[in-house]
Design an enzyme around this catalytic site. Structure first.
Site, PDB file in Angstrom:
ATOM      1  N   CYS A 182      -1.339  -4.506   7.552  1.00  0.00           N
ATOM      2  CA  CYS A 182      -1.262  -3.596   8.115  1.00  0.00           C
ATOM      3  C   CYS A 182      -0.480  -3.956   9.196  1.00  0.00           C
ATOM      4  CB  CYS A 182      -2.693  -3.254   8.737  1.00  0.00           C
ATOM      5  SG  CYS A 182      -3.304  -2.470   6.998  1.00  0.00           S
ATOM      6  N   CYS A 199       0.659  -0.728  -0.090  1.00  0.00           N
ATOM      7  CA  CYS A 199      -0.183  -0.060   0.179  1.00  0.00           C
ATOM      8  C   CYS A 199       0.883   1.578  -0.325  1.00  0.00           C
ATOM      9  CB  CYS A 199      -1.240  -0.081   1.404  1.00  0.00           C
ATOM     10  SG  CYS A 199      -0.315   0.192   3.094  1.00  0.00           S
TER      11      CYS A 199
HETATM   12 FE1  FES Z   1      -1.449   0.921   4.783  1.00  0.00          FE
HETATM   13 FE2  FES Z   1      -2.658  -0.599   6.123  1.00  0.00          FE
HETATM   14  S1  FES Z   1      -3.603   0.104   3.757  1.00  0.00           S
HETATM   15  S2  FES Z   1      -0.404  -0.596   6.531  1.00  0.00           S
END
Ligand code: FES
Length: 142
Positions: free
Chosen positions: A104, A34
């Site tokens: 995450c 992400c």
């Molecule tokens: Fe990146 Fe949660 S979406 S750490």
């Protein structure tokens, strides 16, 4: 409810947020999936106990909740024990995370490990390199 009360609590009132100017170990990690980043600071006393922890993250709510919980779990513990902290334990302490948010919590585990590694490196302390092997994220292929 998608998120547990504990996740919401740690997201809305994260513990140990901030920067530490006199940290003994600093870990900075990024999540390839992400693009979020996290920085973890630890203070270690003469007995090898983590006396203080702080974190900063440019990350999602689950990353904030996970790192907040992780800091509470390692504060006051021997540094070797912090190394054993797994993202699974963090998720359990938070009463779960949605499957697609598990990565995450990996960010929190990796940030703790990176800070411990930095402390070991700075103090010439031997450690088992296998403990820092990457690639155990349950949801990331990276
Ligand atoms: Fe990146 Fe949660 S979406 S750490």
């Amino acid at each position: 409810m998608l998120y547990s009360e504990k996740v919401m609590d740690h997201f809305q009132n994260p513990r140990n947020v901030g920067k530490m100017d006199d940290a003994d170990g600093i870990g900075e990690v990024g999540n390839a999936k992400c693009g979020d980043i996290m920085k973890m600071y630890i203070k270690v006393d003469d007995d090898g106990i983590i006396s203080d922890v702080k974190f900063n993250t440019f990350g999602c709510g689950s990353a904030i909740a996970s790192s907040s919980m992780a800091t509470e779990m390692i504060k006051g513990k021997p540094i070797d024990e912090a190394l054993e902290l797994s993202n699974k334990a963090v998720v359990e302490a938070l009463d779960g995370l949605p499957a697609y948010k598990l990565h995450c919590s990996v960010l929190a585990e990796e940030a703790v490990k990176a800070a411990v590694k930095d402390y070991y490196d700075k103090n010439d302390i031997e450690y088992d390199k296998a403990k820092f092997a990457e690639g155990d994220c349950p949801t990331c292929e990276e």
